[in-house]
Structures are given as structure tokens and as C-alpha cells.
Design an enzyme around this catalytic site. Structure first.
Site, mmCIF file in Angstrom:
data_model
loop_
_atom_site.group_PDB
_atom_site.id
_atom_site.type_symbol
_atom_site.label_atom_id
_atom_site.label_comp_id
_atom_site.label_asym_id
_atom_site.label_seq_id
_atom_site.Cartn_x
_atom_site.Cartn_y
_atom_site.Cartn_z
ATOM 1 N N CYS A 218 -0.193 4.068 2.472
ATOM 2 C CA CYS A 218 0.161 3.775 3.788
ATOM 3 C C CYS A 218 1.707 3.929 3.996
ATOM 4 O O CYS A 218 2.004 4.303 5.240
ATOM 5 C CB CYS A 218 -0.375 2.595 4.341
ATOM 6 S SG CYS A 218 -2.324 2.592 4.384
ATOM 7 N N CYS B 194 0.694 -1.087 -0.044
ATOM 8 C CA CYS B 194 -0.026 -0.139 0.153
ATOM 9 C C CYS B 194 0.819 1.276 0.069
ATOM 10 O O CYS B 194 1.472 1.718 0.900
ATOM 11 C CB CYS B 194 -0.782 -0.005 1.161
ATOM 12 S SG CYS B 194 -2.163 1.528 1.261
#
Length: 176
Positions: A134, A131
Site C-alpha cells: 500500500c 503495509c
């Protein structure tokens, strides 16, 4: 038990992973709590039962019980967040960014350990699950908390090696 058991279970073609397991975790420049919390969170994210059992057993020698729970919590909250935020990003429609998540994330506010250590564990799990949103967010938080690039890099190295061990042992089991 622990890293030695994982190394013994790895096949010969994974010799580099065997060597890297010891050199990334045991000789890390991170504190023992940071290194072993990262390893444990990544073992949860790696999903291989043998890697998880062995790292959890050895991590318990280096972590306080609240750090063990926080590392597992970092992995579980990022299992949800990485899917959610990566998907919103990959859709490519900016209007999704204004829609609130409405997902409970209470552990992030009160992880039970130093907030920066928890952020490191979240970053490492985000590296495994891929991700980018993130990763960027946690890296920025860590850098603002005083972590050096080298410390962030250490967390990424641990994530890579623990994940590689999990993948290798999954493949070994599947081909047995």
C-alpha cells in the site's frame, strides 16, 4: 484542547514526541487540509481514545466536515486494505495476486475531498500499519499527481509522531 492537551498528557520521557507534535503538524509545509487530514487519519489508526479525541477536536477547526469524514474514511478503508494486501504479499505465493479482493472500497473512488489529499492520508495510515504494498502504491499515485518527495515525507513525519503519541499514552494508561 487538541495538541496542547496531548502534549500535557505525555510523560517526561516522551519529551521528543511533545516537541515533534507541534513542529510536524502546526508548521508543516503541507496545506492545512493535508496536514490535519493526515493527523486525523493517523489518530484513528493509532487507536488511542485521548489522541483521537484531541486531534479530532483541533482538526475540526482546520477541516471542512467532508474532509473530516474522508480522513476517517481513509483510516477505516486502510485498516481493511492494509491487512488484506500485506497478507497477500507476505504469503509469497504469486497466485494470490490474481484472485480478486471482492471487498467494497467505494470511498477510494469518491472520497469527498481532493483525491491526492485522500491518497496522502491512506499513505500515512499505511506507514503506521506497515503495509509495504500500500505504501508503494499510494506513494506512486501521489508522485504521479504532482506531490514532491518532501510532501510525501511530511505525511510520513506526521504519521510517525501521531502514532508515537498514541503508543505512549496507551503505555502510560496501562502502567498507571
Amino acid at each position: 484542547m487538541g495538541l496542547d492537551a496531548i502534549k500535557a498528557a505525555l510523560p517526561e520521557y516522551a519529551k521528543d514526541i511533545k516537541l515533534n507534535l507541534g513542529s510536524t503538524i502546526a508548521t508543516s509545509t503541507l496545506t492545512p487540509t493535508q496536514a490535519w487530514g493526515t493527523a486525523l487519519a493517523c489518530a484513528v489508526a493509532g487507536r488511542n481514545p485521548e489522541v483521537l479525541r484531541e486531534i479530532a477536536a483541533e482538526a475540526a477547526d482546520h477541516l471542512k466536515p467532508e474532509a473530516v469524514e474522508a480522513a476517517k474514511g481513509a483510516a477505516t478503508i486502510m485498516a481493511m486494505n492494509n491487512v488484506y494486501y500485506r497478507a497477500k504479499h507476505l504469503i509469497g505465493d504469486e497466485q494470490y495476486q490474481s484472485i480478486p479482493a471482492r471487498l467494497r472500497m467505494q470511498i477510494i473512488a469518491k472520497p469527498g475531498v481532493d483525491k491526492a489529499d485522500f491518497e496522502l492520508w491512506c499513505l500515512a495510515v499505511s506507514a503506521i500499519t506497515g503495509c509495504g504494498v500500500c505504501l508503494e502504491s499510494h506513494e506512486k499515485t501521489l508522485r504521479n499527481a504532482g506531490f514532491s518527495r518532501e510532501q510525501v515525507h511530511e505525511g510520513l513525519r506526521i504519521a510517525a509522531v501521531v502514532h508515537a503519541a498514541a503508543v505512549t499514552l496507551d503505555a502510560k494508561a496501562a502502567l498507571a
